[in-house]
Enzyme design. Sequence first.
Site, PDB file in Angstrom:
ATOM      1  N   SER A 304      17.608 -66.657 -63.586  1.00  0.00           N
ATOM      2  CA  SER A 304      19.033 -66.436 -63.335  1.00  0.00           C
ATOM      3  C   SER A 304      19.520 -67.455 -62.316  1.00  0.00           C
ATOM      4  CB  SER A 304      19.272 -65.024 -62.800  1.00  0.00           C
ATOM      5  OG  SER A 304      18.868 -64.926 -61.443  1.00  0.00           O
ATOM      6  N   ASP A 305      20.818 -67.693 -62.265  1.00  0.00           N
ATOM      7  CA  ASP A 305      21.363 -68.442 -61.147  1.00  0.00           C
ATOM      8  C   ASP A 305      21.415 -67.497 -59.943  1.00  0.00           C
ATOM      9  OD1 ASP A 305      22.479 -70.465 -59.610  1.00  0.00           O
ATOM     10  OD2 ASP A 305      23.906 -71.046 -61.157  1.00  0.00           O
ATOM     11  N   TYR A 306      21.814 -68.015 -58.816  1.00  0.00           N
ATOM     12  CA  TYR A 306      21.765 -67.319 -57.535  1.00  0.00           C
ATOM     13  C   TYR A 306      22.522 -65.986 -57.615  1.00  0.00           C
ATOM     14  CZ  TYR A 306      21.602 -67.270 -52.368  1.00  0.00           C
ATOM     15  OH  TYR A 306      21.364 -66.981 -51.043  1.00  0.00           O
ATOM     16  N   THR A 307      21.813 -64.880 -57.624  1.00  0.00           N
ATOM     17  CA  THR A 307      22.341 -63.509 -57.757  1.00  0.00           C
ATOM     18  C   THR A 307      23.137 -63.317 -59.048  1.00  0.00           C
ATOM     19  OG1 THR A 307      24.414 -63.855 -56.509  1.00  0.00           O
ATOM     20  CG2 THR A 307      22.454 -63.237 -55.243  1.00  0.00           C
ATOM     21  N   GLY A 308      22.894 -64.146 -60.054  1.00  0.00           N
ATOM     22  CA  GLY A 308      23.649 -64.045 -61.296  1.00  0.00           C
ATOM     23  C   GLY A 308      23.494 -62.706 -61.981  1.00  0.00           C
TER      24      GLY A 308
END
Length: 759
Positions: A304-308
């Site tokens: 995932s992207d940052y906290t996606g």
Amino acid sequence: MTDITISRRAALLGAGTIAAWAASPARALLSAAADAALPAGIEAILARMTLEEKAGQLQLNAAAWSGGIATGLNPPTTGGPSFEGQLADAVAGKLTGVFNGNGAVMARRMQQAVMRESRLKIPLLFAADVIHGHRTIFPVPVAEAASFDPDLAMRTARMAAYEAAAAGIDWTFFPMVDIARDQRWGRTMEGAGEDTLLGQMFATARVRGFQGKQLGDIDAVMACIKHFAAYGAAESGLDYNSVDLSERTLREVYLPPYKAGFDAGAMSGMASFNEINGVPATGNAWLMQQVLRDEWKFPGIIVSDYTGDEEMIAAGFAKDGKDAARLAFLAGVDMSMQSNLYALHLAELVREGAVPQATLDRSVRRVLMVKHRLGLFDDPFRRIDAKRETARSRTKAALALSREAAQKSIVLLRNDGDLLPLDPAQRIALIGPFASGQHDLNGPWVVYGDNNQAIDLATGVKAAGARTVSVTPGSGVEEPIAGGIDAAVAAARAADVVVLAIGESETMSGEAQSRTSITVPAPQMALAEAVAATGKPIVVLLKNGRGLALDGAVKAAPAIVVTWFLGSETGHAIADVLFGKVGPSGRLPLSFPHESGQEPYYYAHKATGRPAPDGPRQPYKAQWRTSPNAALYPFGHGLTYGKVGYAAANVPATLAWDGRIEVSATISNTGTRACEELVQLYIRDRVASITRPVRELKAFRRLALAPGASETVRFTLTRAQLEFLGGDLRPTVEPGTFDVWIAPSAQADGVHGTFELVR
């Protein structure tokens, strides 16, 4: 694999660590497999893991011990662990690794602790945002794409990997391959611009550069294709915003660069923040499973992207953190970044039956496979060496490559009256917020570089031998300076020529830096107007990470140069071009509109049923009231110090269905200076069952032309190059008439011909 070896480098880290690794279940199981394939060893490790340890292998967090820049680039989370707390989590099997940490010393401490104290001794994975350089900084990616030189991109990626791997980094979150057709979007600077073909070529080159010959080499870093998918199509160019695209446009325009990167061997990808047609990418099973896994047969990991994953709650797609973890994981996101949702909820979800254990095992297996491919099971310390980190940092070769890349990224938009190149004997007034100073040189996405080590414009101009140089800021980037314009006007009057260094700061481009008006800020425009009023010739140097809408004195300046954010050798490279040590050879990888309101604007648009005419404006056509349906400076545009002409088109009348044709033109340099011309091939399918763009780039070729020289450039076309997605979304092409241009840009006539595709 006949044995698991420990390098001398690892041995120096201490007998206790070696003994722990040698006795670990992971090493023992893999050694017992001997010549057998690694999957058997991985299965044996999986059999020993608890559900919590499996979830831990799927959790990646920002390093608690990181630099100030790294901290500033990602939104802070409350209650983050101390380094000692994170170390304890790693030993307990709650983390697969960390990203954007503090180099080899930090990596060694963490890896030692895990190899000595953890139950299964599974090596940590160290990742980082190495976007356009590690310690040596290269031009921002969109600037490098202006070189139209994929080999250059491969070489800069290779050098970045060489530096980063020495600092203990196994994995980079790059390349970004998003097509960017709306210049309001700040992350335009991370990609290769607006064209699909160019995007594919640079995606391939950058993956090959980072990953080298094989992932296990000590100078190889795993690439990550991001952001999957269509992040660059965010509505209004607003970062993180929704994306609503037809599947045709998604597959024809946006997906090909991702596939090119994965086909080049990238073993990881990153889910994008945006939703696509109502479904967040992080929870999009169609995207992650059907397209990526089933159609493209991708074997690696998706993070995932940052906290996606957590952000699906605010988007209204997930009820809470547990639900978000379930949705992301079942969609096909193997690893969670920063939110801790997988570490918190995956084991419980499996116990409840909401997530099949086989699905959990599959993702863990992928992560362990990647760690194996990176050589971490052979030697957990293979890339961790503080002495090598220092020795490989900012070498002469790296800085020379940075200068070359910067030179090739510079684009000359205008040069009326051959104002450029400058004569070092001229009295030069450097004016503008970027005329001097160790700021805004490297660019927006730099974690480990330092602007204080980069060469600014004034330093570069003076080092190039300019005899009389004054330096006056005149204004700030987004605010005036008291008395600044008066001082700049006085400096201009005392000079023979003004070099006006204006544009965007690092904080105006990049992630979360969407702009509603992509113009030069008002204080700098006021400066430009005042300096222009002196009547002195002006060379405008634009600093930018996107296409800009130019106006007033900036638009009217006799010479305009796009200098982007060029990195470590900024000043030297710009001076090399200003004084003609090297000629400008870059071309725009994106369109500069007449006005901000044209965005999104791109050259490969459709004609519509009421196309705007050439010549005088006509009513009720596809055009704006105040601007033509065209770019001010189009994709592919860029001048040289030569005088280049196109003539003698040769286009055969027909292309047989299974045949090929050669199209050609004669390119001449009638100027007095040698130059490099980028010759571009465009086509248009005039009539098709699915309407086609007014032009599509199909190939390009670079020519070195001496003064007075001419050369015939030939391109080969086949039916395959004419294909598009038909009504069933499968590649097709139909007999009919095709236009072909061999031209210096997407908007230039160059030479033109037509041919018939016949069955």
